[in-house]
Motif scaffolding. Structure first.
Motif, PDB file in Angstrom:
ATOM      1  N   ARG A  19       0.452  -5.300   8.806  1.00 45.11           N
ATOM      2  CA  ARG A  19      -0.631  -4.549   8.195  1.00 45.11           C
ATOM      3  C   ARG A  19      -0.775  -5.081   6.766  1.00 45.11           C
ATOM      4  N   ILE A  20       0.187  -5.260   6.020  1.00 50.41           N
ATOM      5  CA  ILE A  20      -0.103  -5.739   4.863  1.00 50.41           C
ATOM      6  C   ILE A  20      -0.573  -7.008   4.758  1.00 50.41           C
ATOM      7  N   GLN A  21      -0.480  -8.165   5.647  1.00 48.77           N
ATOM      8  CA  GLN A  21      -0.934  -9.352   5.796  1.00 48.77           C
ATOM      9  C   GLN A  21      -2.423  -9.224   6.131  1.00 48.77           C
ATOM     10  N   ALA A  22      -2.831  -8.478   7.220  1.00 50.83           N
ATOM     11  CA  ALA A  22      -4.096  -8.483   7.884  1.00 50.83           C
ATOM     12  C   ALA A  22      -4.962  -7.532   7.433  1.00 50.83           C
ATOM     13  N   MET A  23      -4.504  -6.341   6.644  1.00 50.34           N
ATOM     14  CA  MET A  23      -5.488  -5.440   6.153  1.00 50.34           C
ATOM     15  C   MET A  23      -5.420  -5.271   4.695  1.00 50.34           C
ATOM     16  N   ALA A  24      -4.243  -4.952   4.150  1.00 46.45           N
ATOM     17  CA  ALA A  24      -3.976  -4.676   2.756  1.00 46.45           C
ATOM     18  C   ALA A  24      -4.441  -5.897   1.888  1.00 46.45           C
ATOM     19  N   ARG A  25      -3.912  -7.256   2.228  1.00 49.45           N
ATOM     20  CA  ARG A  25      -4.618  -8.280   1.566  1.00 49.45           C
ATOM     21  C   ARG A  25      -5.880  -8.694   1.771  1.00 49.45           C
ATOM     22  N   LYS A  26      -6.352  -8.885   2.960  1.00 50.56           N
ATOM     23  CA  LYS A  26      -7.607  -9.141   3.595  1.00 50.56           C
ATOM     24  C   LYS A  26      -8.768  -8.191   3.146  1.00 50.56           C
ATOM     25  N   HIS A  27      -8.639  -7.060   3.028  1.00 43.61           N
ATOM     26  CA  HIS A  27      -9.618  -5.890   2.801  1.00 43.61           C
ATOM     27  C   HIS A  27      -9.102  -5.279   1.324  1.00 43.61           C
ATOM     28  N   GLN A  28      -8.304  -5.610   0.477  1.00 38.89           N
ATOM     29  CA  GLN A  28      -8.039  -5.228  -0.536  1.00 38.89           C
ATOM     30  C   GLN A  28      -7.804  -3.556  -0.465  1.00 38.89           C
ATOM     31  N   ILE A  29      -6.927  -3.181   0.338  1.00 29.12           N
ATOM     32  CA  ILE A  29      -6.546  -1.752   0.808  1.00 29.12           C
ATOM     33  C   ILE A  29      -5.346  -1.470  -0.013  1.00 29.12           C
ATOM     34  N   PRO A  30      -5.254  -0.624  -0.914  1.00 20.41           N
ATOM     35  CA  PRO A  30      -4.036  -0.274  -1.656  1.00 20.41           C
ATOM     36  C   PRO A  30      -2.991   0.228  -0.588  1.00 20.41           C
ATOM     37  N   LEU A  31      -1.732   0.171  -0.978  1.00 22.38           N
ATOM     38  CA  LEU A  31      -0.805   0.321   0.019  1.00 22.38           C
ATOM     39  C   LEU A  31      -0.679   1.682   0.143  1.00 22.38           C
ATOM     40  N   HIS A  32      -0.752   2.832  -0.777  1.00 22.51           N
ATOM     41  CA  HIS A  32      -0.789   4.192  -0.593  1.00 22.51           C
ATOM     42  C   HIS A  32      -2.039   4.323   0.236  1.00 22.51           C
ATOM     43  N   VAL A  33      -2.986   3.793   0.437  1.00 22.83           N
ATOM     44  CA  VAL A  33      -4.252   4.050   1.416  1.00 22.83           C
ATOM     45  C   VAL A  33      -3.640   3.672   2.994  1.00 22.83           C
ATOM     46  N   GLU A  34      -3.047   2.191   2.907  1.00 19.17           N
ATOM     47  CA  GLU A  34      -2.895   1.607   4.210  1.00 19.17           C
ATOM     48  C   GLU A  34      -1.676   2.631   4.926  1.00 19.17           C
ATOM     49  N   PHE A  35      -0.807   3.095   4.181  1.00 21.74           N
ATOM     50  CA  PHE A  35       0.469   3.545   4.634  1.00 21.74           C
ATOM     51  C   PHE A  35       0.290   4.969   4.099  1.00 21.74           C
ATOM     52  N   ASP A  36       0.030   6.119   5.044  1.00 15.93           N
ATOM     53  CA  ASP A  36       0.077   7.425   4.944  1.00 15.93           C
ATOM     54  C   ASP A  36       0.972   8.402   5.557  1.00 15.93           C
ATOM     55  N   GLU A  37       0.638   9.555   5.455  1.00 10.05           N
ATOM     56  CA  GLU A  37       1.588  10.539   6.016  1.00 10.05           C
ATOM     57  C   GLU A  37       1.956  10.314   7.408  1.00 10.05           C
ATOM     58  N   HIS A  38       1.480   9.393   8.310  1.00  9.77           N
ATOM     59  CA  HIS A  38       1.845   9.214   9.592  1.00  9.77           C
ATOM     60  C   HIS A  38       2.978   7.931   9.796  1.00  9.77           C
ATOM     61  N   ASP A  39       3.167   7.457   8.677  1.00 12.11           N
ATOM     62  CA  ASP A  39       3.788   6.387   8.699  1.00 12.11           C
ATOM     63  C   ASP A  39       5.493   6.765   8.168  1.00 12.11           C
ATOM     64  N   THR A  40       6.369   7.146   9.005  1.00 13.80           N
ATOM     65  CA  THR A  40       7.598   7.953   8.638  1.00 13.80           C
ATOM     66  C   THR A  40       8.675   6.935   9.612  1.00 13.80           C
TER      67      THR A  40
END
Length: 147
Positions: A19-40
């Motif tokens: 997710r970090i490689q393919a979404m956060a980096r590519k789309h400049q999505i901040p980690l606090h947005v990519e990883f939410d309350e459903h990531d436990t």
């Protein structure tokens, strides 16, 4: 290529890596947005592994007693168009069905709805979801034994 149910911390880290490689980096999505309350630590993840490298993932969590949300379905760019997205979704559907869920739900980006339709998901274009990163549509599919 191996498709696994990521039940250990190291395997879940593989899902996060994709997710970090393919979404956060590519789309400049901040980690606090990519990883939410459903990531436990209890969240379920499917991970595709090529030799030792995690290359695709899908996150699962219950919406209610009947419906399982499949989300954060991601394949590393260099592994796309090889059927891995389909494989991780099917593995997630199977896991959800084994747990007693009868419907799988995705919130698909506008440009990816066709992918899910080919897998039997039905879009509800009246449920447009405008998020921080993408505009999505809710799609559902009945999951039954022998899919």
């Amino acid at each position: 290529m191996e498709i696994i149910r990521a039940t250990k911390t190291a395997e879940q880290a593989g899902a996060y890596y994709v997710r970090i490689q393919a979404m956060a980096r590519k789309h400049q999505i901040p980690l606090h947005v990519e990883f939410d309350e459903h990531d436990t630590p209890e969240t379920m993840y499917i991970v595709a592994i090529d030799d030792y490298l995690p290359v695709a993932t899908c996150r699962l969590y219950p919406l209610d007693d009947c419906r399982m949300m499949l989300g954060r379905i991601v394949v590393l760019p260099e592994y796309r168009h090889q059927g891995l997205g389909t494989q991780v979704v099917k593995a997630a559907e199977k896991w959800a069905q084994e747990l007693g869920y009868t419907k799988a739900v995705v919130e698909s980006r506008e440009n990816k709805t066709h992918f899910y339709e080919t897998m039997g998901y039905v879009p509800d274009f009246s449920q447009k979801i405008v998020g921080e990163t993408f505009t999505c549509y809710r799609m559902e599919k009945e999951i039954v034994v022998g899919f």
